[in-house]
Design a protein around this motif. Structure first.
Motif, short mmCIF file in Angstrom:
data_model
loop_
_atom_site.label_atom_id
_atom_site.label_comp_id
_atom_site.label_asym_id
_atom_site.label_seq_id
_atom_site.Cartn_x
_atom_site.Cartn_y
_atom_site.Cartn_z
N GLU A 297 -23.80 -5.37 -16.02
CA GLU A 297 -25.64 -5.36 -16.20
C GLU A 297 -25.69 -6.46 -14.92
O GLU A 297 -25.35 -7.26 -14.61
N GLY A 298 -27.02 -5.64 -13.97
CA GLY A 298 -27.92 -6.10 -13.20
C GLY A 298 -27.47 -4.84 -11.85
O GLY A 298 -27.90 -5.07 -10.74
N GLN A 299 -26.66 -4.12 -12.16
CA GLN A 299 -25.88 -3.47 -10.76
C GLN A 299 -26.27 -2.37 -10.83
O GLN A 299 -26.11 -1.07 -10.01
N ARG A 300 -26.77 -1.63 -12.64
CA ARG A 300 -26.40 -0.03 -13.04
C ARG A 300 -27.42 0.60 -11.73
O ARG A 300 -27.28 1.52 -11.07
N ASN A 301 -28.84 -0.20 -11.70
CA ASN A 301 -29.72 1.10 -10.60
C ASN A 301 -28.95 0.89 -9.67
O ASN A 301 -29.26 1.70 -8.45
N THR A 302 -28.95 0.06 -9.03
CA THR A 302 -28.37 -0.36 -7.67
C THR A 302 -27.37 0.57 -7.24
O THR A 302 -27.44 1.30 -6.48
N ARG A 303 -26.21 0.04 -8.02
CA ARG A 303 -24.74 1.16 -7.89
C ARG A 303 -25.78 2.91 -7.99
O ARG A 303 -24.97 3.77 -7.38
N LEU A 304 -25.81 3.23 -8.60
CA LEU A 304 -27.00 4.46 -8.41
C LEU A 304 -27.37 5.07 -8.17
O LEU A 304 -27.17 6.31 -6.85
N PHE A 305 -28.15 4.01 -7.37
CA PHE A 305 -29.06 4.76 -6.00
C PHE A 305 -28.54 4.68 -5.35
O PHE A 305 -28.34 6.01 -4.16
N ALA B 47 -26.54 15.69 -9.37
CA ALA B 47 -27.74 14.91 -9.56
C ALA B 47 -26.99 14.25 -11.12
O ALA B 47 -27.21 13.21 -12.02
N GLU B 48 -26.72 15.22 -12.15
CA GLU B 48 -26.56 15.39 -13.69
C GLU B 48 -25.13 14.35 -13.82
O GLU B 48 -25.55 13.39 -15.36
N PRO B 49 -24.28 14.79 -13.36
CA PRO B 49 -23.31 14.12 -13.48
C PRO B 49 -23.99 12.56 -13.49
O PRO B 49 -22.86 11.70 -13.71
N LEU B 50 -24.10 12.00 -12.62
CA LEU B 50 -24.56 10.55 -11.83
C LEU B 50 -25.69 10.36 -13.36
O LEU B 50 -25.03 8.84 -13.38
N VAL B 51 -26.43 11.45 -13.54
CA VAL B 51 -27.36 10.61 -14.10
C VAL B 51 -26.72 9.93 -15.80
O VAL B 51 -26.49 9.57 -16.15
N THR B 52 -25.30 11.00 -16.18
CA THR B 52 -25.06 10.64 -17.18
C THR B 52 -24.02 9.27 -17.49
O THR B 52 -24.02 9.31 -17.86
N ALA B 53 -23.32 9.39 -15.88
CA ALA B 53 -22.63 8.21 -15.81
C ALA B 53 -23.54 7.26 -16.52
O ALA B 53 -23.25 5.51 -16.33
N ALA B 54 -25.00 7.31 -15.30
CA ALA B 54 -25.73 5.99 -15.69
C ALA B 54 -25.37 5.97 -16.61
O ALA B 54 -26.57 4.71 -17.13
N VAL B 55 -26.16 6.31 -17.61
CA VAL B 55 -26.32 6.31 -19.32
C VAL B 55 -25.34 5.65 -20.03
O VAL B 55 -26.12 4.69 -20.46
N ARG B 56 -23.85 5.95 -19.84
CA ARG B 56 -23.05 5.28 -20.52
C ARG B 56 -22.59 3.50 -19.99
O ARG B 56 -22.99 3.21 -20.61
N THR B 57 -23.57 3.05 -18.98
CA THR B 57 -23.22 1.88 -18.28
C THR B 57 -24.30 1.64 -19.72
O THR B 57 -24.95 0.36 -18.84
N GLU C 113 -34.94 6.41 -16.91
CA GLU C 113 -34.49 5.61 -15.49
C GLU C 113 -33.77 5.69 -14.72
O GLU C 113 -33.81 6.21 -13.72
N ALA C 114 -32.38 6.66 -15.34
CA ALA C 114 -31.50 7.00 -14.16
C ALA C 114 -32.09 8.18 -13.17
O ALA C 114 -31.60 8.79 -11.72
#
Length: 287
Positions: free
Chosen positions: A232-240, A256-266, A272-273
């Motif tokens: 928590e607090g790193q999710r958006n930064t790590r995804l970007f 793009a989609e696999p990264l979105v899926t991973a970000a949603v899991r976090t 947002e993702a």
């Protein structure tokens, strides 16, 4: 003291010899910071194949750079007006990369570099730092032997120039028409620090990577794992960060989609993702 004085030229040679002794290839520079020796091919017929020093005569700019003390002395003897020296980047043993931080006008390149470091999750280690007459700084970094870093001006951010293969840095102890270059206190005994991988990814050309059999493109699994490991607090930064690396390496559309899926899991929402991935795509895609 005039910058063309014999004493200044003697000191320039002494500094150049010291740099060469430490494995840094050098050339003499004029007070304008340009190579001091004129090209021996300035009268060649247009269309003549470009010579990079194969002719054996001096005057080929950074291609003359050498660590051989006898050759260094010969170059400076041919250019007695030289008041400084340049250090060739991209050459062994350090494969030097120069980060040139400007401070002219309202530009604060140091702040821009710190912002890049926060955004892309890297830290610049202590390294050789040269202070310029204008108040700027040159940071010396060591790059990998198998990566060619191009020269660029303000591509990373306003006021941040990169000196890579084919370029050179003005060496400390050099005197120019605007003043002297000097080492920042406490950095003279440091070796050039290793360039952080995240910064290298920003300044080096993207490597085209083949898809891995039966899975994501090679390197893609690591980016996805990087996103999945976010707290928590790193999710958006790590995804970007991961999305930027994917697009820079030609994997953005596939990941793009696999990264979105991973970000949603976090814990991020799909909206947002996708917005974060789209932002990375805009940042890394040439206009």
């Amino acid at each position: 003291m005039a910058i063309s004085s014999r004493q200044t030229a003697t000191l320039a040679l002494a500094h150049a010899l010291s740099a060469a002794e430490h494995g840094l290839p050098v050339i003499p520079l004029s007070p304008t910071k340009l190579p001091a020796l004129r090209s021996p091919h300035h009268d060649d017929v247009p269309g003549t194949p470009r010579c990079r020093g194969e002719c054996g005569r001096p005057g080929h700019g950074v291609h003359d750079a050498t660590t051989d003390p006898a050759r260094v002395r010969a170059l400076f003897a041919a250019a007695p007006w030289a008041t400084g020296y340049g250090i060739a980047c991209g050459r062994p043993p350090y494969h030097l990369i120069g980060v040139d931080l400007d401070t002219k006008g309202e530009t604060d390149a140091g702040a821009a570099l710190r912002e890049l470091a926060l955004r892309h999750l890297f830290t610049l280690p202590p390294t050789v730092t040269v202070l310029t007459p204008s108040g700027g700084r040159h940071l010396w970094l060591s790059g990998p032997a198998d990566v060619v870093v191009p020269n660029s001006a303000s591509r990373l951010a306003p006021g941040i120039d990169i000196r890579g293969t084919g370029g050179y840095l003005v060496g400390p102890g050099s005197v120019t028409a605007h003043g002297a270059y000097r080492l920042a206190e406490g950095t003279g005994r440091l070796p050039p620090a290793r360039c952080p991988n995240a910064l290298l990814a920003l300044i080096a050309p993207p490597r085209h990577t083949r898809p891995a059999p039966g899975g994501h493109p090679a390197g893609g699994a690591g980016l996805i794992h990087f996103v999945l490991a976010a707290h928590e607090g790193q999710r958006n930064t790590r995804l970007f960060w991961a999305a930027c690396r994917a697009y820079e390496n030609g994997l953005g559309d596939a990941l793009a989609e696999p990264l979105v899926t991973a970000a949603v899991r976090t814990g991020l929402t799909p909206e947002e993702a996708r917005a974060t991935v789209a932002s990375a795509a805009r940042l890394t895609t040439p206009a």
